[in-house]
Design a protein around this motif. Structure first.
Motif, PDB file in Angstrom:
ATOM      1  N   HIS A 149     -15.336 -11.875   6.676  1.00  0.00           N
ATOM      2  CA  HIS A 149     -14.133 -11.700   7.493  1.00  0.00           C
ATOM      3  C   HIS A 149     -13.570 -13.074   7.851  1.00  0.00           C
ATOM      4  O   HIS A 149     -14.307 -14.036   7.999  1.00  0.00           O
ATOM      5  N   THR A 150     -12.273 -13.131   8.025  1.00  0.00           N
ATOM      6  CA  THR A 150     -11.648 -14.387   8.433  1.00  0.00           C
ATOM      7  C   THR A 150     -11.958 -14.646   9.910  1.00  0.00           C
ATOM      8  O   THR A 150     -12.221 -13.699  10.675  1.00  0.00           O
ATOM      9  N   PRO A 151     -11.918 -15.905  10.323  1.00  0.00           N
ATOM     10  CA  PRO A 151     -12.079 -16.186  11.760  1.00  0.00           C
ATOM     11  C   PRO A 151     -11.066 -15.421  12.610  1.00  0.00           C
ATOM     12  O   PRO A 151     -11.384 -14.972  13.709  1.00  0.00           O
ATOM     13  N   GLU A 152      -9.844 -15.261  12.094  1.00  0.00           N
ATOM     14  CA  GLU A 152      -8.829 -14.502  12.830  1.00  0.00           C
ATOM     15  C   GLU A 152      -9.274 -13.071  13.059  1.00  0.00           C
ATOM     16  O   GLU A 152      -9.179 -12.545  14.171  1.00  0.00           O
ATOM     17  N   ALA A 153      -9.788 -12.419  12.015  1.00  0.00           N
ATOM     18  CA  ALA A 153     -10.243 -11.035  12.145  1.00  0.00           C
ATOM     19  C   ALA A 153     -11.430 -10.938  13.098  1.00  0.00           C
ATOM     20  O   ALA A 153     -11.534  -9.986  13.889  1.00  0.00           O
ATOM     21  N   MET A 154     -12.320 -11.919  13.045  1.00  0.00           N
ATOM     22  CA  MET A 154     -13.497 -11.905  13.920  1.00  0.00           C
ATOM     23  C   MET A 154     -13.079 -11.997  15.384  1.00  0.00           C
ATOM     24  O   MET A 154     -13.565 -11.249  16.236  1.00  0.00           O
ATOM     25  N   VAL A 155     -12.157 -12.912  15.679  1.00  0.00           N
ATOM     26  CA  VAL A 155     -11.695 -13.080  17.061  1.00  0.00           C
ATOM     27  C   VAL A 155     -10.895 -11.865  17.511  1.00  0.00           C
ATOM     28  O   VAL A 155     -11.045 -11.392  18.647  1.00  0.00           O
ATOM     29  N   ASN A 156     -10.049 -11.335  16.637  1.00  0.00           N
ATOM     30  CA  ASN A 156      -9.270 -10.145  16.995  1.00  0.00           C
ATOM     31  C   ASN A 156     -10.172  -8.960  17.317  1.00  0.00           C
ATOM     32  O   ASN A 156      -9.923  -8.219  18.275  1.00  0.00           O
ATOM     33  N   ALA A 157     -11.219  -8.773  16.513  1.00  0.00           N
ATOM     34  CA  ALA A 157     -12.137  -7.657  16.739  1.00  0.00           C
ATOM     35  C   ALA A 157     -12.851  -7.790  18.078  1.00  0.00           C
ATOM     36  O   ALA A 157     -13.142  -6.794  18.742  1.00  0.00           O
ATOM     37  N   LEU A 158     -13.101  -9.018  18.476  1.00  0.00           N
ATOM     38  CA  LEU A 158     -13.798  -9.255  19.740  1.00  0.00           C
ATOM     39  C   LEU A 158     -12.860  -9.136  20.943  1.00  0.00           C
ATOM     40  O   LEU A 158     -13.216  -8.539  21.960  1.00  0.00           O
ATOM     41  N   THR A 159     -11.667  -9.688  20.828  1.00  0.00           N
ATOM     42  CA  THR A 159     -10.794  -9.779  22.005  1.00  0.00           C
ATOM     43  C   THR A 159      -9.891  -8.562  22.229  1.00  0.00           C
ATOM     44  O   THR A 159      -9.635  -8.210  23.384  1.00  0.00           O
ATOM     45  N   ALA A 160      -9.415  -7.936  21.157  1.00  0.00           N
ATOM     46  CA  ALA A 160      -8.429  -6.861  21.327  1.00  0.00           C
ATOM     47  C   ALA A 160      -8.899  -5.747  22.260  1.00  0.00           C
ATOM     48  O   ALA A 160      -8.153  -5.343  23.166  1.00  0.00           O
ATOM     49  N   PRO A 161     -10.127  -5.211  22.095  1.00  0.00           N
ATOM     50  CA  PRO A 161     -10.547  -4.150  23.014  1.00  0.00           C
ATOM     51  C   PRO A 161     -10.652  -4.619  24.464  1.00  0.00           C
ATOM     52  O   PRO A 161     -10.431  -3.832  25.387  1.00  0.00           O
ATOM     53  N   LEU A 162     -10.968  -5.890  24.658  1.00  0.00           N
ATOM     54  CA  LEU A 162     -11.141  -6.402  26.014  1.00  0.00           C
ATOM     55  C   LEU A 162      -9.799  -6.626  26.702  1.00  0.00           C
ATOM     56  O   LEU A 162      -9.694  -6.555  27.924  1.00  0.00           O
ATOM     57  N   PHE A 163      -8.743  -6.888  25.916  1.00  0.00           N
ATOM     58  CA  PHE A 163      -7.396  -6.961  26.471  1.00  0.00           C
ATOM     59  C   PHE A 163      -6.822  -5.561  26.697  1.00  0.00           C
ATOM     60  O   PHE A 163      -5.989  -5.362  27.569  1.00  0.00           O
ATOM     61  N   MET A 164      -7.253  -4.598  25.896  1.00  0.00           N
ATOM     62  CA  MET A 164      -6.691  -3.254  25.973  1.00  0.00           C
ATOM     63  C   MET A 164      -7.087  -2.528  27.253  1.00  0.00           C
ATOM     64  O   MET A 164      -6.277  -1.807  27.843  1.00  0.00           O
ATOM     65  N   ALA A 165      -8.319  -2.698  27.718  1.00  0.00           N
ATOM     66  CA  ALA A 165      -8.777  -1.970  28.903  1.00  0.00           C
ATOM     67  C   ALA A 165      -7.892  -2.238  30.124  1.00  0.00           C
ATOM     68  O   ALA A 165      -7.442  -1.284  30.775  1.00  0.00           O
ATOM     69  N   PRO A 166      -7.609  -3.491  30.473  1.00  0.00           N
ATOM     70  CA  PRO A 166      -6.728  -3.706  31.633  1.00  0.00           C
ATOM     71  C   PRO A 166      -5.315  -3.173  31.425  1.00  0.00           C
ATOM     72  O   PRO A 166      -4.708  -2.637  32.354  1.00  0.00           O
ATOM     73  N   MET A 167      -4.779  -3.297  30.203  1.00  0.00           N
ATOM     74  CA  MET A 167      -3.399  -2.865  29.956  1.00  0.00           C
ATOM     75  C   MET A 167      -3.276  -1.346  29.914  1.00  0.00           C
ATOM     76  O   MET A 167      -2.327  -0.783  30.443  1.00  0.00           O
ATOM     77  N   MET A 168      -4.244  -0.686  29.263  1.00  0.00           N
ATOM     78  CA  MET A 168      -4.140   0.758  29.068  1.00  0.00           C
ATOM     79  C   MET A 168      -4.849   1.566  30.146  1.00  0.00           C
ATOM     80  O   MET A 168      -4.407   2.653  30.506  1.00  0.00           O
ATOM     81  N   LEU A 169      -5.975   1.050  30.634  1.00  0.00           N
ATOM     82  CA  LEU A 169      -6.786   1.796  31.591  1.00  0.00           C
ATOM     83  C   LEU A 169      -6.692   1.242  33.008  1.00  0.00           C
ATOM     84  O   LEU A 169      -7.215   1.851  33.937  1.00  0.00           O
ATOM     85  N   GLY A 170      -6.048   0.080  33.157  1.00  0.00           N
ATOM     86  CA  GLY A 170      -5.868  -0.497  34.484  1.00  0.00           C
ATOM     87  C   GLY A 170      -7.135  -1.056  35.102  1.00  0.00           C
ATOM     88  O   GLY A 170      -7.247  -1.128  36.324  1.00  0.00           O
ATOM     89  N   ARG A 172     -10.912  -3.734  34.308  1.00  0.00           N
ATOM     90  CA  ARG A 172     -11.690  -4.636  33.464  1.00  0.00           C
ATOM     91  C   ARG A 172     -12.633  -3.811  32.596  1.00  0.00           C
ATOM     92  O   ARG A 172     -13.079  -2.733  32.996  1.00  0.00           O
ATOM     93  N   SER A 173     -12.937  -4.304  31.408  1.00  0.00           N
ATOM     94  CA  SER A 173     -13.926  -3.624  30.552  1.00  0.00           C
ATOM     95  C   SER A 173     -15.255  -3.560  31.286  1.00  0.00           C
ATOM     96  O   SER A 173     -15.671  -4.524  31.929  1.00  0.00           O
ATOM     97  N   SER A 174     -15.915  -2.425  31.180  1.00  0.00           N
ATOM     98  CA  SER A 174     -17.213  -2.264  31.831  1.00  0.00           C
ATOM     99  C   SER A 174     -18.288  -3.029  31.059  1.00  0.00           C
ATOM    100  O   SER A 174     -18.073  -3.438  29.902  1.00  0.00           O
ATOM    101  N   ALA A 175     -19.432  -3.189  31.687  1.00  0.00           N
ATOM    102  CA  ALA A 175     -20.557  -3.878  31.028  1.00  0.00           C
ATOM    103  C   ALA A 175     -20.956  -3.141  29.752  1.00  0.00           C
ATOM    104  O   ALA A 175     -21.282  -3.763  28.739  1.00  0.00           O
ATOM    105  N   GLU A 176     -20.927  -1.810  29.790  1.00  0.00           N
ATOM    106  CA  GLU A 176     -21.290  -1.016  28.613  1.00  0.00           C
ATOM    107  C   GLU A 176     -20.280  -1.202  27.489  1.00  0.00           C
ATOM    108  O   GLU A 176     -20.656  -1.362  26.323  1.00  0.00           O
ATOM    109  N   GLU A 177     -18.999  -1.196  27.833  1.00  0.00           N
ATOM    110  CA  GLU A 177     -17.955  -1.415  26.824  1.00  0.00           C
ATOM    111  C   GLU A 177     -18.064  -2.807  26.227  1.00  0.00           C
ATOM    112  O   GLU A 177     -17.922  -2.990  25.016  1.00  0.00           O
ATOM    113  N   LEU A 178     -18.323  -3.772  27.073  1.00  0.00           N
ATOM    114  CA  LEU A 178     -18.458  -5.149  26.617  1.00  0.00           C
ATOM    115  C   LEU A 178     -19.617  -5.257  25.625  1.00  0.00           C
ATOM    116  O   LEU A 178     -19.486  -5.877  24.570  1.00  0.00           O
TER     117      LEU A 178
END
Length: 195
Positions: A149-170, A172-178
């Motif tokens: 995988h490219t470094p871009e894909a690796m970083v996107n896979a790691l960060t996107a879900p963690l940005f999504m929780a505050p925006m979509m669920l209002g 912070r990502s929980s410890a389990e989600e993290l």
């Protein structure tokens, strides 16, 4: 002789002024406000309008100061191990992504009402994202992560879900989600066994 305004020097009173002004602007952004005035910034920061006009003559200059301060909060770790880097970085991103400034800025960008702000944010983010991707590239170079995988894909896979929780669920990502996100990234980037 340059016509450019004197830039804020680091250290001493100048640094205190820079931090106060940056924090004042970030406070307005956290409130979802892009229309703050120089007078409001001066009042909130406890500095004179003359100082602000001298060092930050335009509204864009104030936004750049605030955003660069905000983006500097996440420095990619360099522990020498991809696994510990991923875990430390995920914790940083989860905290950062749930900050009021980041949530409000993302909402402002998503509204598409302020195209100049969107361009400014993306321009300021580019070197930050490049630094994040260097963390992944270093792991590949060390043999800690595979090169599937490219470094871009690796970083996107790691960060996107963690940005999504505050925006979509209002929230912070929980410890389990993290832990799930970290586990998925580590599994996908695990080095291949030597043949």
């Amino acid at each position: 002789m340059s016509d450019k305004p004197e830039r804020v020097r680091t250290g001493g009173r100048s640094e205190k002024v820079r931090v106060a002004v940056g924090e004042a602007c970030l406070g307005f952004l956290a409130e979802g406000r892009l229309d703050f005035t120089t007078v409001e910034v001066a009042t909130r920061a406890g500095v004179s309008r003359k100082t602000i006009y001298r060092w930050w003559p335009t509204h864009t200059d104030l936004l750049v100061e605030a955003l660069s301060m905000h983006f500097r909060q996440v420095t990619p770790p360099d522990t020498g191990s991809w696994e510990s880097d991923v875990r430390a970085f995920a914790e940083q991103i989860a905290e950062y992504a749930s900050s009021p400034v980041e949530v409000a800025s993302a909402a402002l960008m998503a509204s598409h009402r302020y195209p100049d702000f969107n361009k400014l944010v993306l321009g300021q983010y580019r070197p930050v994202i490049d630094a994040w991707q260097q963390m992944a590239q270093h792991a590949i170079d060390r043999g800690d992560a595979n090169a599937d995988h490219t470094p871009e894909a690796m970083v996107n896979a790691l960060t996107a879900p963690l940005f999504m929780a505050p925006m979509m669920l209002g929230r912070r990502s929980s410890a389990e989600e993290l832990e799930q996100v970290v586990g998925i990234v580590l599994a996908a980037t695990r080095p291949h066994p030597a043949s």
